[in-house]
Scaffold this motif. Structure first.
Motif, mmCIF file in Angstrom:
data_model
loop_
_atom_site.group_PDB
_atom_site.id
_atom_site.type_symbol
_atom_site.label_atom_id
_atom_site.label_comp_id
_atom_site.label_asym_id
_atom_site.label_seq_id
_atom_site.Cartn_x
_atom_site.Cartn_y
_atom_site.Cartn_z
ATOM 1 N N ILE A 771 -18.186 29.885 -18.042
ATOM 2 C CA ILE A 771 -19.527 29.673 -18.602
ATOM 3 C C ILE A 771 -19.604 30.255 -20.013
ATOM 4 C CG2 ILE A 771 -21.967 30.284 -18.372
ATOM 5 C CD1 ILE A 771 -21.625 30.087 -15.367
ATOM 6 N N ALA A 772 -18.948 31.416 -20.196
ATOM 7 C CA ALA A 772 -18.911 31.997 -21.539
ATOM 8 C C ALA A 772 -18.170 31.082 -22.505
ATOM 9 C CB ALA A 772 -18.245 33.369 -21.489
ATOM 10 N N MET A 773 -17.102 30.465 -22.022
ATOM 11 C CA MET A 773 -16.370 29.523 -22.872
ATOM 12 C C MET A 773 -17.216 28.293 -23.184
ATOM 13 S SD MET A 773 -12.603 29.802 -21.095
ATOM 14 C CE MET A 773 -11.891 28.607 -22.186
ATOM 15 N N VAL A 774 -17.992 27.832 -22.181
ATOM 16 C CA VAL A 774 -18.891 26.706 -22.414
ATOM 17 C C VAL A 774 -19.887 27.045 -23.511
ATOM 18 C CG1 VAL A 774 -20.773 25.353 -21.433
ATOM 19 C CG2 VAL A 774 -18.668 25.685 -20.136
ATOM 20 N N ASN A 775 -20.493 28.213 -23.398
ATOM 21 C CA ASN A 775 -21.490 28.607 -24.392
ATOM 22 C C ASN A 775 -20.855 28.806 -25.761
ATOM 23 O OD1 ASN A 775 -23.688 28.641 -22.608
ATOM 24 N ND2 ASN A 775 -23.085 30.647 -21.830
ATOM 25 N N GLY A 776 -19.630 29.315 -25.795
ATOM 26 C CA GLY A 776 -18.945 29.445 -27.075
ATOM 27 C C GLY A 776 -18.691 28.105 -27.721
ATOM 28 N N SER A 777 -18.262 27.139 -26.909
ATOM 29 C CA SER A 777 -18.038 25.789 -27.443
ATOM 30 C C SER A 777 -19.332 25.163 -27.929
ATOM 31 C CB SER A 777 -17.403 24.905 -26.365
ATOM 32 O OG SER A 777 -16.178 25.461 -25.918
ATOM 33 N N LEU A 778 -20.386 25.364 -27.130
ATOM 34 C CA LEU A 778 -21.691 24.825 -27.514
ATOM 35 C C LEU A 778 -22.181 25.446 -28.814
ATOM 36 C CD1 LEU A 778 -24.135 23.060 -26.676
ATOM 37 C CD2 LEU A 778 -25.035 25.070 -25.513
ATOM 38 N N GLN A 780 -20.408 26.810 -31.189
ATOM 39 C CA GLN A 780 -19.585 26.343 -32.302
ATOM 40 C C GLN A 780 -19.976 24.934 -32.727
ATOM 41 O OE1 GLN A 780 -15.413 26.206 -31.444
ATOM 42 N NE2 GLN A 780 -14.821 25.892 -33.564
ATOM 43 N N ALA A 781 -20.218 24.059 -31.739
ATOM 44 C CA ALA A 781 -20.581 22.677 -32.053
ATOM 45 C C ALA A 781 -21.906 22.606 -32.792
ATOM 46 C CB ALA A 781 -20.639 21.853 -30.773
ATOM 47 N N TRP A 782 -22.893 23.369 -32.316
ATOM 48 C CA TRP A 782 -24.222 23.291 -32.933
ATOM 49 C C TRP A 782 -24.282 24.002 -34.277
ATOM 50 C CZ3 TRP A 782 -28.001 20.117 -32.043
ATOM 51 C CH2 TRP A 782 -28.051 19.456 -30.810
ATOM 52 N N LEU A 783 -23.589 25.128 -34.408
ATOM 53 C CA LEU A 783 -23.590 25.822 -35.697
ATOM 54 C C LEU A 783 -22.877 24.997 -36.766
ATOM 55 C CD1 LEU A 783 -22.936 29.566 -34.771
ATOM 56 C CD2 LEU A 783 -25.070 28.490 -35.474
ATOM 57 N N THR A 784 -21.863 24.255 -36.339
ATOM 58 C CA THR A 784 -21.166 23.397 -37.289
ATOM 59 C C THR A 784 -21.949 22.120 -37.555
ATOM 60 O OG1 THR A 784 -19.058 24.259 -36.478
ATOM 61 C CG2 THR A 784 -18.995 22.213 -37.782
ATOM 62 N N GLY A 785 -22.532 21.558 -36.493
ATOM 63 C CA GLY A 785 -23.189 20.262 -36.631
ATOM 64 C C GLY A 785 -24.569 20.309 -37.258
ATOM 65 N N PRO A 787 -26.000 22.104 -39.827
ATOM 66 C CA PRO A 787 -26.073 21.918 -41.297
ATOM 67 C C PRO A 787 -25.646 20.518 -41.737
ATOM 68 C CG PRO A 787 -24.958 23.978 -40.724
ATOM 69 C CD PRO A 787 -25.077 23.186 -39.477
ATOM 70 N N ILE A 788 -24.649 19.973 -41.035
ATOM 71 C CA ILE A 788 -24.196 18.627 -41.404
ATOM 72 C C ILE A 788 -25.306 17.612 -41.140
ATOM 73 C CG2 ILE A 788 -22.491 16.833 -40.918
ATOM 74 C CD1 ILE A 788 -20.520 19.009 -40.199
ATOM 75 N N ILE A 789 -26.029 17.788 -40.040
ATOM 76 C CA ILE A 789 -27.136 16.877 -39.736
ATOM 77 C C ILE A 789 -28.178 16.906 -40.841
ATOM 78 C CG2 ILE A 789 -29.111 16.561 -38.191
ATOM 79 C CD1 ILE A 789 -27.298 17.248 -35.873
ATOM 80 N N VAL A 790 -28.466 18.087 -41.359
ATOM 81 C CA VAL A 790 -29.446 18.207 -42.450
ATOM 82 C C VAL A 790 -28.948 17.490 -43.705
ATOM 83 C CG1 VAL A 790 -30.632 19.831 -43.967
ATOM 84 C CG2 VAL A 790 -30.372 20.358 -41.543
ATOM 85 N N LEU A 791 -27.646 17.623 -43.977
ATOM 86 C CA LEU A 791 -27.099 17.027 -45.194
ATOM 87 C C LEU A 791 -27.017 15.509 -45.120
ATOM 88 C CD1 LEU A 791 -24.206 19.542 -45.975
ATOM 89 C CD2 LEU A 791 -26.410 19.358 -47.135
#
Length: 989
Positions: A771-778, A780-785, A787-791
């Motif tokens: 579950i910790a790995m799931v949250n880490g992946s989530l 990472q995906a949202w923190l990366t995605g 700003p890109i969505i805004v741009l």
């Protein structure tokens, strides 16, 4: 017999009427008019001995003729461009200038005689007004310096009081060009002389501050350019035009006027200047550059303001070579009448360029009006005496460049095919306007004295409009220029016709096509189609004003395939893991993970993954209604799917924590599935409530927005579709997005809290690590995605790819990290089953093979362990029995591993070499094991569970294979004999 008589009588009456009509029609030209005075009559009267000179009053000379008539003589100084200093002989222009002079003299004679045959306003003017015109003509040389010098000498050097032959001017007529008229008008204003031009059309001359005494019977370039704009916009439908002009004062004035009028009409204009002074200065490279700019600009309608023929020819030929003239293009010129009737090679570039050409003459005018027809009749009636007088008053230009073309004779006037020109009629109207204004200025003087230049100029403007050769003459009081809406413009269409004399040539023919005639209220022009305008290529349909525009709609296009691929993968994983859970629900690893919640997780990821599909929908292949539905479907599916998956993670982990915490405190507790449904239902209800409010109050709708990118004509180059809230009054979609983010973040936080509490529970019971790995992946995906969505929010394709990847990664991360460890656990178990035997060396060197039990259980029962004071089975007793019976107190270098019940709830032991590693939840086990171990055996106890592979890795060092078995312990702490026999053979295990 009576009938015959009546018929004959009727016939006689009819013929009498027809004869009378014919006589009346012919009377248009032949009607009895006052006997005209001979040319120059009042010039001679001025110096006649019988004439009494009463002196100069204002700008007029007062005289009394031999009959006792008091007259006011107004001397007109006419500046005409008889010679061209730079260009040499020009037969066409020479005869045009000569015709202008003849027309001015005709107008003076008609005014002095009160002859209203051509202009009715002159009828009887000689009886109502004592003013008479005299005239002289000066050669301006088309030069401002020459004209100003001549006028200055005329005003400064002449002394009538000293020399009676010196005559001062009353008014100035001309010059031809605006560049010459401007300085001349300044000089005339300084000396207080009214000046009137019939050709100068620069808008600058409308400035009464700089040119206070200037007026003109021609509209300014503003008017002509307004007519051009009206033709191009109203008739052709053009909204974008390229303009090419000579970079001089005339061209610059036209460019400003055309730009201003086009802007008022909503047209876009791109202007391109080029330098031209005369034929000796025509840079063909510059012509190519200008045409290239027009080509790069992309305009299909081109308006060229050029007065000389040579640059027109060069530019049109170059335009054909570069493909910007001919079919698909429309060129409009302000001067091309000299090409009328010209025979050219039918395959030449000029034949292509002139085909469908529009010509809007500099001053326009419709020649087939009644005053114009009367003027032509009078012009062609001029005889030898008139020609003799014209040649007499013409300035001495013998020997000047360009003057060898002046060979005027009677044939020029009698030739009815001779070209009059569109400027000549304005010269007649100029004399009429000056005369009517002068009469009104004299009438305003009660004492019979003369008028000043200011009074003359003001009277000209105040004179009521009259019908002249060029239409209704009405001046604008503010500019003293011709009111543009009192003027008729004619658009000529050039259509090449086969040359009857040469089959390889064509003749350029111009005919009237479109007429812009002032309407009755004088506020606009009516467009009258005399003939259909034939555009290049023979079509009567106007071409588009710009090349076809390809607008980038920014559709998602083939990227939508990615949506189906991503969703297909998520759907296969979700459905596959769901069926796997259902099929293996009896396995301990599945039961420990609670099959119901595993299936709910699969359902949540399936719903979450399906949100990718509506994200790929736009108006390329779907209706606007379908796009609107897709806009709201995306947040619905994403929110419901996300909260379903993470609420299930939270609920299942919370259930395990509840059970294990009660077991540790020896409390019996029952946690039903209904108990864990409550938090799930709460989070789901919150999501649904927000989504319902969003859908009702401010639903998302598909909207196509215009991007900022435009071409040089301001046309939109791209648009993009997006989902926007229907109203911004309530904050749009932002409040609902924030609420959903907070609610779903709560689900993630709660799942992480429960996972942290379950961190010490064996993997078979909890997935806290994963579950910790799931949250880490989530994360990472949202923190990366994010700003890109805004741009890329204005780029639908990029926005779709980023959003689809985030949802895809979130769904697959949850599924893989929850289910893959379980599949791996079962895989390893199957491997151990295949490796069900353990080879252990015996004391006699033989190998004993012992098979592990088929089922393994980590759970312990109170009935299988001996109770201690703290409720734990004695690890020491178990160790003593194990060491004593199995090894006889000696380990040597053998390795073994066993897992037995303990308070942890098991004890795991590993013996690499001369040490014993124990995994136990009770630190007191170390003391008991140490005291029970043989001499030389080191004991270490750890609280972490010992994984099976650790034993295998350690055993591999000495070539052993290890199998794990768990055996129940009896009440006395001993291993049952039947269980021990399966583990022990002789003295070695």
């Amino acid at each position: 017999m009576t009938g015959v008589i009546r018929t004959a009588a009727s016939t006689i009456v009819v013929w009498s009427v027809l004869l009378g009509m014919a006589t009346s029609i012919n009377g248009i030209a032949e009607a009895a008019v006052p006997s005209p005075l001979p040319h120059g009559y009042f010039d001679r009267l001025r110096f006649d001995p019988t004439t009494t000179t009463r002196g100069r009053s204002g700008n007029v000379d007062l005289v009394t003729d031999e009959s006792g008539n008091d007259l006011a003589l107004c001397h007109l100084a006419n500046f005409l461009c008889f010679s061209r200093v730079k260009n040499g002989c020009d037969p066409f222009r020479a005869m045009e200038i000569y015709t202008e002079m003849a027309t001015i003299l005709m107008a003076i004679r008609d005014f002095n005689s009160g002859n209203g045959t051509i202009v009715p306003a002159l009828e009887g003017i000689n009886e109502r007004c004592p003013l008479r015109f005299t005239a002289e003509f000066e050669d301006s040389g088309c030069s401002a310096v020459q004209t100003v010098t001549s006028l200055t000498k005329m005003l400064a050097d002449r002394r009538p009081d000293v020399n009676p032959a010196d005559v001062l001017p009353c008014s100035v007529v001309g010059p031809r060009y605006s560049s010459v008229t401007k300085p001349t008008s300044v000089v005339a204003g300084v000396y207080g002389l009214a000046q009137m031009s019939y050709t100068a059309s620069s808008p600058d001359l409308s400035n009464k501050f700089h040119y206070p005494l200037f007026s003109r019977v021609v509209p300014s370039d503003d008017s002509r350019n307004k007519a051009v704009v009206r033709f191009l916009s109203a008739y052709c439908g053009a909204e974008n035009v390229a303009m090419i002009f000579v970079n001089d004062s005339y061209g610059q004035g036209n460019q400003k006027a055309f730009q201003r009028e086009a802007l008022a009409a909503g047209m876009s204009v791109q202007s391109f200047p080029f330098d031209y002074y005369d034929s000796s200065y025509l840079d063909e490279e510059q012509v190519r550059q200008v045409v290239t700019k027009i080509k790069n600009n992309g305009a299909r309608y081109v308006f060229a303001v050029i007065l000389a023929e040579e640059p027109i020819v060069k530019i049109l030929e170059e335009a054909v070579r570069q493909g910007v003239a001919g079919p698909g293009y429309v060129w409009a010129l302000n001067l091309a009448e000299r090409f009328n009737g010209l025979s050219i090679d039918k395959d030449s570039p000029l034949a292509v360029a002139f085909d469908g050409l529009a010509v809007i003459p500099e001053f326009g005018g419709k020649p087939d009006t009644l005053p114009y027809e009367r003027y032509l009749h009078a012009f062609h009636s001029l005889g030898p005496d008139d020609v003799q007088y014209f040649n007499k008053v013409m300035p001495d230009i013998i020997g000047k460049p360009g003057t060898d073309c002046f060979e005027a004779n009677e044939g020029h006037f009698t030739n009815r095919e001779a070209f009059i020109g569109n400027i000549v009629p304005f010269s007649y109207d100029t004399i009429v306007a000056l005369g009517l204004g002068a009469c009104n200025a004299l009438a305003a003087r009660d004492d019979g004295t003369g008028f000043t230049g200011e009074e003359h100029s003001e009277a000209i403007v105040q004179t009521s409009s009259f019908e002249g050769l060029t239409g209704i003459i009405r001046l604008d009081p503010e500019t003293e220029s011709r009111d543009p809406l009192s003027f008729t413009y004619v658009v000529h269409n050039v259509v090449p016709q086969p040359d009857s004399n040469d089959p390889d040539s064509v003749v350029l023919e111009m005919h009237e096509s479109v007429i812009l005639k002032p309407n009755s209220d004088g506020k606009d022009w009516n467009i009258i189609k005399e003939k259909p305008f034939v555009f290049p290529g023979g079509s009567t349909i106007p071409p588009d004003d710009l090349p076809p525009l390809t607008v980038d709609m920014n559709y998602i296009g083939n990227l939508s395939i990615l949506a189906y691929v991503f969703f297909g993968i998520v759907a296969i994983l979700s459905i596959g893991f769901g069926f796997w859970t259902r099929w293996n629900r009896t396995l301990r690893v599945v039961r420990a993970s609670q099959p119901v919640f595993l299936i709910v997780i699969c359902a949540g990821t399936l719903i979450l993954g399906s949100a990718i599909i509506p994200m790929s929908i736009d108006d390329e292949h779907f209706s606007r209604r379908a796009c609107n539905i897709a806009c709201m479907a995306t947040p619905w599916l994403a929110s419901i799917g996300f909260v379903t998956a993470f609420s299930a993670l939270f609920s299942k982990t919370w259930r395990i924590n509840q059970v294990m915490s009660s077991a540790a405190s020896l409390r019996r507790i029952t946690v039903t599935e209904m108990d864990v449904i409550k938090p799930f239902a709460l989070l789901m209800s919150a999501n649904v409530l927000v989504l319902v409010l969003w859908t009702v109050l401010s639903p998302l709708q598909f909207q196509r927005s215009v991007d900022a990118w435009t071409d040089q004509w301001g046309r939109t180059l791209s648009t993009h579709g997006s989902c926007v809230a229907t109203t911004e009054r309530k904050g749009g979609a932002i409040p609902y997005i924030v609420l959903l983010a907070v609610i779903n973040l709560c689900a993630v936080v709660l799942a992480n809290v429960q996972a942290y509490r379950a961190r010490n529970i064996h993997t078979e019971y909890s997935e806290s690590r994963y579950i910790a790995m799931v949250n880490g992946s989530l994360l990472q995906a949202w923190l990366t995605g994010a700003p890109i969505i805004v741009l890329v929010r204005d780029n639908p394709s990029a926005l779709f790819v980023v959003g689809a990847l985030i949802i895809f990664l979130t769904s697959t991360a949850v599924l893989l990290l929850i289910f893959v460890p379980k599949l791996d656990f079962l895989r390893r178990k199957a491997v151990h089953r295949r490796r069900s035997s353990t080879r252990i060396p015996s004391s006699d060197g033989k190998k004993v093979e012992t098979r592990a039990p088929d089922s393994v259980s980590t759970s312990e029962s109170p009935r299988t362990r001996k109770k201690r004071g703290d409720g734990s089975a004695s690890t020491g007793i178990l160790a003593k029995r194990f060491f004593g019976s199995a090894y006889g107190g000696s380990f040597g270098r053998s390795v073994g591993r066993s897992s037995m019940p303990s308070s942890a709830p098991s004890v795991s032991m590993r013996c690499p070499g001369d040490s014993l590693h124990v995994r136990s939840g009770d630190s007191r086990d170390e003391q008991e094991l140490t005291s029970a171990a043989p001499n030389g055996l080191q004991v270490a106890v750890s609280e972490q569970p010992l994984f099976e592979e650790e034993g295998n890795n350690a055993a591999a060092d000495v070539g052993l294979r290890v199998s794990v078995a768990e055996v129940p312990v009896r009440e006395d702490g001993l291993i049952a004999n039947d269980e021990a026999s399966s583990l022990v053979d002789g003295t070695n295990v």
